[in-house]
Design an enzyme around this catalytic site. Structure first.
Site, PDB file in Angstrom:
ATOM      1  N   SER A 142      61.329 139.183  32.076  1.00 44.04           N
ATOM      2  CA  SER A 142      60.909 137.813  31.804  1.00 44.04           C
ATOM      3  C   SER A 142      59.400 137.726  32.008  1.00 44.04           C
ATOM      4  CB  SER A 142      61.603 136.840  32.764  1.00 44.04           C
ATOM      5  OG  SER A 142      61.004 135.563  32.750  1.00 44.04           O
ATOM      6  N   TYR A 156      64.594 134.294  41.119  1.00 46.67           N
ATOM      7  CA  TYR A 156      64.687 134.760  39.726  1.00 46.67           C
ATOM      8  C   TYR A 156      63.455 135.571  39.340  1.00 46.67           C
ATOM      9  CZ  TYR A 156      65.018 134.629  34.633  1.00 46.67           C
ATOM     10  OH  TYR A 156      65.064 134.982  33.300  1.00 46.67           O
TER      11      TYR A 156
END
Length: 250
Positions: A142, A156
């Protein structure tokens, strides 16, 4: 460019995994698809076979936190297809909250899925590729991997930084062999993991994002930020932005 005919995708029942399956089906690739929700996989299989009747589609149930099951399912796909040319480790979770606010279980679940689950999938994939002496490992990180973020993004982002680092280590380990390793860093792409979030900057629809991801995967570069606009530039801005700016945006 090597044509990767048989592609295994984890987390394929929804979101980016499902979208990538459709893109690869249009390209005539055979697909080994796994996820926890078998009912969704069965529907997906029917849709893919209607879209491209000439391809093979196999589906299996998989919970990546059941680590032995990861090895078993990957080996079953390998036995069924004879060879697996590309494995896309796509499973991801975005639960979480600020550290120390009583949400350890949610944070732990994200860490176990995104990191330990990815490690199990990487081990299982590389066992197959080393034995074949060929293959393409793809991990989905990401843009959040480039910085620490606050609140729900804290764990995350940390797991995605670990994904990027682990991928680089694997790539260095098999450099100059017929095995390639790519790490894809999606920007904001609409999917189930962020469907509840409003006013996300630069967000694109799932189909647009998945087309960009597949294009990057096919290129087999070590690292890709997708869609390339604006993320090929913006990830550098994020790296060097002041902490006060990062705090406001997360």
């Amino acid at each position: 460019m090597t044509i990767r005919k048989t592609i295994l995708i984890t987390g394929a029942s929804s979101g980016l995994g499902r979208g990538m399956a459709f893109e690869f089906a249009k390209m005539g690739r055979d697909l080994a698809l796994c996820a926890r929700r078998m009912d969704r996989l069965e529907t997906l299989k029917q849709e893919l076979e209607q879209l491209s009747p000439s391809i093979r589609v196999s589906i299996k149930s998989l919970d990546v936190t059941e680590h032995q099951q990861v090895f078993d399912v990957f080996d079953e796909f390998k036995a069924e297809f004879g060879a697996i040319d590309r494995i896309i480790i796509n499973v991801g979770m975005g639960k979480g909250a600020s550290i120390g606010t009583g949400n350890f279980e949610a944070n732990k679940q994200t860490a176990e899925t995104n990191l330990i689950g990815l490690l199990a999938q990487s081990e299982a994939a590389m066992l197959i590729f080393r034995k074949q002496n060929s293959g393409h490992l793809v991990t989905i990180s990401s843009v959040s991997a480039v910085r620490g973020f606050r609140r729900a993004m804290t764990v995350y982002a940390a797991t995605k930084a670990a994904v990027t680092s682990l991928s680089e280590g694997i790539r260095l380990d098999v450099m100059h062999t017929p095995i390639s390793v790519s790490c894809i860093h999606p920007g904001f792409i609409r999917s189930e993991i962020n469907d509840h979030v409003e006013k996300v900057p630069f967000i694109v629809d799932t189909d647009v994002g998945c087309r960009a991801m597949v294009k990057a995967i096919e290129a087999e570069k070590a690292n890709s930020f997708v869609p390339s606009w604006p993320w090929s530039l913006l990830h550098w801005v994020l790296r060097f932005a002041p902490d006060s700016w990062i705090r406001k945006m997360s």
